[in-house]
Every structure is written in C-alpha cells, then in structure tokens.
Design an enzyme around this catalytic site. Structure first.
Site, mmCIF file in Angstrom:
data_model
loop_
_atom_site.group_PDB
_atom_site.id
_atom_site.type_symbol
_atom_site.label_atom_id
_atom_site.label_comp_id
_atom_site.label_asym_id
_atom_site.label_seq_id
_atom_site.Cartn_x
_atom_site.Cartn_y
_atom_site.Cartn_z
ATOM 1 C CG ASP A 82 -0.269 -0.181 2.527
ATOM 2 O OD1 ASP A 82 0.772 -0.869 2.576
ATOM 3 O OD2 ASP A 82 -0.763 0.351 3.541
ATOM 4 C CD GLU A 140 3.136 -1.176 7.716
ATOM 5 O OE1 GLU A 140 3.301 -1.251 8.941
ATOM 6 O OE2 GLU A 140 3.270 -0.107 7.095
ATOM 7 C CD GLU A 141 2.590 3.084 5.457
ATOM 8 O OE1 GLU A 141 2.537 3.493 6.633
ATOM 9 O OE2 GLU A 141 3.637 3.027 4.803
ATOM 10 C CG HIS A 365 5.506 7.613 6.341
ATOM 11 N ND1 HIS A 365 4.494 7.310 7.229
ATOM 12 C CD2 HIS A 365 5.897 6.420 5.826
ATOM 13 C CE1 HIS A 365 4.312 5.998 7.264
ATOM 14 N NE2 HIS A 365 5.161 5.437 6.427
HETATM 15 NI NI NI Z 1 6.595 1.015 5.523
#
Ligand code: NI
Length: 392
Positions: A82, A140-141, A365
């Site tokens: 993702d 995962e996020e 990020h």
């Molecule tokens: Ni990651």
C-alpha cells in the site's frame, strides 16, 4: 554449520523486471485497503510465472504457494503493497500519476522484490524440498492493518518461519540492519478530554479551568517516562494534538489532548497506559474537573525470533558480504509484520537503500522520499538466500 550448496543467481532479465515492476507500482499507488489494481497486477504477474498456486486471502491481498517436489519446511515471505496519502514531490520520471497518493515508504519496492523472488524460485520447483508462501499484503499503513487480516484468514497455518524486510532510505546501500528481539515498537495512542467549567477570563475563581489542568497533565506525562519506567527500557509519550478555546477572553469548558505512546515490551506498554490514567484521574480530581480517556492499542512490536534472525544474519553475510550486517537497536516506528511474527517465528530486517549521492536523504513518509533502486537486488538476494538455506 549448514553447508549450502546452492547459490541461485539473479539474471539480467530478473533485474530488468525488478525495476520495471517497481516503477509501474510507483506510478500507480493505491491507499490502504484500496489496493485493487495493485493486487490485480500482482496476481496477473504471478500467474505468468507458472507453478504457483494463487489465492486471495482477503479482497486486496494475494498469496502464492510454491510446493516443492519433495517434503520439507514451509517458509513464508512477506511484502506490503500500500501507499500513503501524500502528494509526491520527487520529480522522478516515474512519479505518482495519482493526485495526493504516493509510495512514500518503499512498499512498491517490497512488492517488486518479492515478485522477482517468486519469478526466480517458481522455476526451481523440481529442486525444492518443502513449500514457499509469498504473502502480498494489503494495508500496512492503516490500523488495524492487513497483516492481521491475512493471519486471521489462515495464511500462516503450517508455516515454520516467516521473513520480511523494509527498505531504509537513510541506511547506506549494501548495509542491512539486523535486530535481535524487539525490532519495532508497540504503537498506541490515546485521546483525552479534560472537562472543566468555562467562564469569563477575568473571573477564573468561578470556573474550573481545563487549560491549566491540561498543562499540568502534559508536563506530568513525561514523568511516566523519566520516573516510572526503568532507564533501561524504551518508552516515548508524545502529546501531538491539543485543542482548547476559541476566544482569548473566555475560559473554555474543555480541552482535547491527543498523544502517541510507543514501547517495546508488553510490560512497559501496560504500565504506561495504567500510569496515564492514574495521573489524569488524580490531576483532574484534585482540581475539580472530570475527564474522558479513550485508549487505542495499535500494532504490536515486531519481536524478531532468535533462530529466524540468526538464519537471516547468516544469509545476509553469505549473500552480501561479511560487512553487510549492521546490528541495530529497535526503531520506535510501528510495523504490522508483528501479526505474522506473533503467529510464527519471524525475522524482519532493514535493507539499506540510501541514494548514493544524496547527503541528506528524505525520511520515510516524506513527499521527497526516494530510494536507490540497485538496493532492491539486495532484498531479492536476501529472500533467495533464506530459501537456499531452508528449502533447497
Ligand atoms: Ni513502511
């Protein structure tokens, strides 16, 4: 000592696919739980290899099984797929084509790495003893995370060991971070409302001022870290949101506080939240206020299994060189690989992917997050090496 006879090569064509697939994924990012095109791309690509049994454990995840001709261990390799709600600012020729969505954590690389590993190993079915499961995981996020859903769907049943990796934009290429024991943090949070009694700023005696009370709470929370937790343990409490009042001449009725709490062990985790409530209760009560506390427990800490991590370390030295391994301590970020590693013995490593000539690489990020694409081959070699050692 396990003497490994095989050394499965990565061909020029494999390397070409690795980059092509990663760039395709990078251009077409999808948010957590919405990986419709991504999982279809993964499914179709895996279908083209042959010898794999494909399934969809959840709507946007994919599992591929490669069953060997001979019996043996069952191992699992995991990649997350993702992207994040971030507007890309890298100026890469293959930058995101989707407004406001970006692969800013390298999950595009993880997916491409595991596809390449599957491409290579799918041609070795005759020599394989045991089974390899490739987990292409969604979300995962975003809590509660895709790993938990896949594990609940039964993907790790019968698996002896599971392995995962994360590229790391600030770790030099050629180095891989290996951590024994806790590798990432328990990632929890709470939201607190301190309820007082508002009024005119000139008459504080006729109010219960939640701002002053909140200030005491925020200051005292740090004592949980410095006075109530052993200096040998890791704990972070960060107050990250704070909302009070609208007008400077009005004492508000309430203050809302949000905080992130990170720890490595269950003990520290539980003690910290108990202490948070005790302090909040005591301070509000002492000042005549009340409170509402909502605690949200997030991802568990990834605990790297001793035996699996020793295998991982040995493999990295063999495949990438004696000096490739860096022993680190836990990072205080969250990672839902924990759901796999809680289910069966697991090992999660950090593959250095810092761009060669970038003195200050953007962190994960970040809108300018980039990786050194050559580093993906290290990830491929890592998984191949694990397979060589355990199932060939
Ligand atoms: Ni990651």
């Amino acid at each position: 000592m396990n003497v490994t006879v095989k050394d499965i090569p990565v061909t020029q064509l494999n390397k070409q696919h690795l980059v092509e697939w990663r760039r395709h994924l990078h251009e077409n990012p999808e948010l957590s739980f919405q990986e419709v095109q991504t999982s279809q791309f993964v499914y179709d690509t895996l279908s083209s290899f042959g010898n794999l049994e494909l399934s969809r454990p959840t709507k946007t995840s994919v599992m591929a099984k490669l069953k060997g001709a001979k019996p043996g261990k069952v191992i699992g390799f995991r990649a997350d797929m993702d992207a994040l709600p971030i507007q890309e600012e890298t100026n890469l020729p293959f930058a995101s084509k989707v407004d406001g969505v970006m692969h800013a954590c390298g999950h595009d690389a993880h997916t491409a790495i595991l596809l390449t590993v599957a491409e290579i190993l799918s041609t070795k079915q005759e020599e394989l003893s045991g089974e390899i499961r490739f987990f292409f995981q969604h979300a995962e996020e975003l809590f509660p995370g895709g790993a938990k859903e896949m594990v609940e769907a039964g993907v790790t049943e019968g698996v002896d060991m599971v392995f995962g990796l994360h590229v790391a934009s600030q770790l030099p290429k050629g180095k891989v971070g290996v951590i024994f024991g806790p590798a990432t943090s328990n990632s929890d949070q709470f939201e607190l409302t301190v309820k007082g009694q508002g009024g005119h700023s000139s008459q504080p005696d006729k109010t219960v001022d939640p701002v002053v009370i909140s200030a005491q709470i925020i200051t005292n929370l740090q004592s949980i870290v410095s006075r109530m937790t052993s200096p040998k343990e890791e704990l972070v409490i960060s107050v990250t949101t704070l909302h009070a009042g609208e007008a400077v001449n009005v004492i508000p009725n309430e203050v809302r506080i949000g905080a992130s709490v990170r720890s490595l062990t269950q003990d520290v985790r539980n003690n910290a939240m108990t202490a948070v409530e005790r302090l909040v209760k005591g301070i509000t009560e002492a000042n005549g206020a009340t409170y509402e506390l909502d605690v949200a427990y997030g991802y568990d800490s990834v605990i790297n299994n001793e035996e699996a991590t020793a295998i991982g370390e040995r493999t990295l030295k063999r495949k990438l060189g004696e000096d490739a391994v860096l022993h680190g301590s836990a990072i205080m970020g969250g990672e839902d690989f924990a759901a796999f590693a809680n289910s069966v013995p697991g090992c999660f490593v950090f593959v250095g992917a810092k761009e060669k000539d970038d003195p200050s690489p953007a962190p994960h990020h970040h809108p300018k997050f980039r990786i050194e694409e050559d580093a993906m081959e290290d990830g491929v070699k890592y998984f191949l090496g694990i397979a060589e050692e355990l199932v060939f």
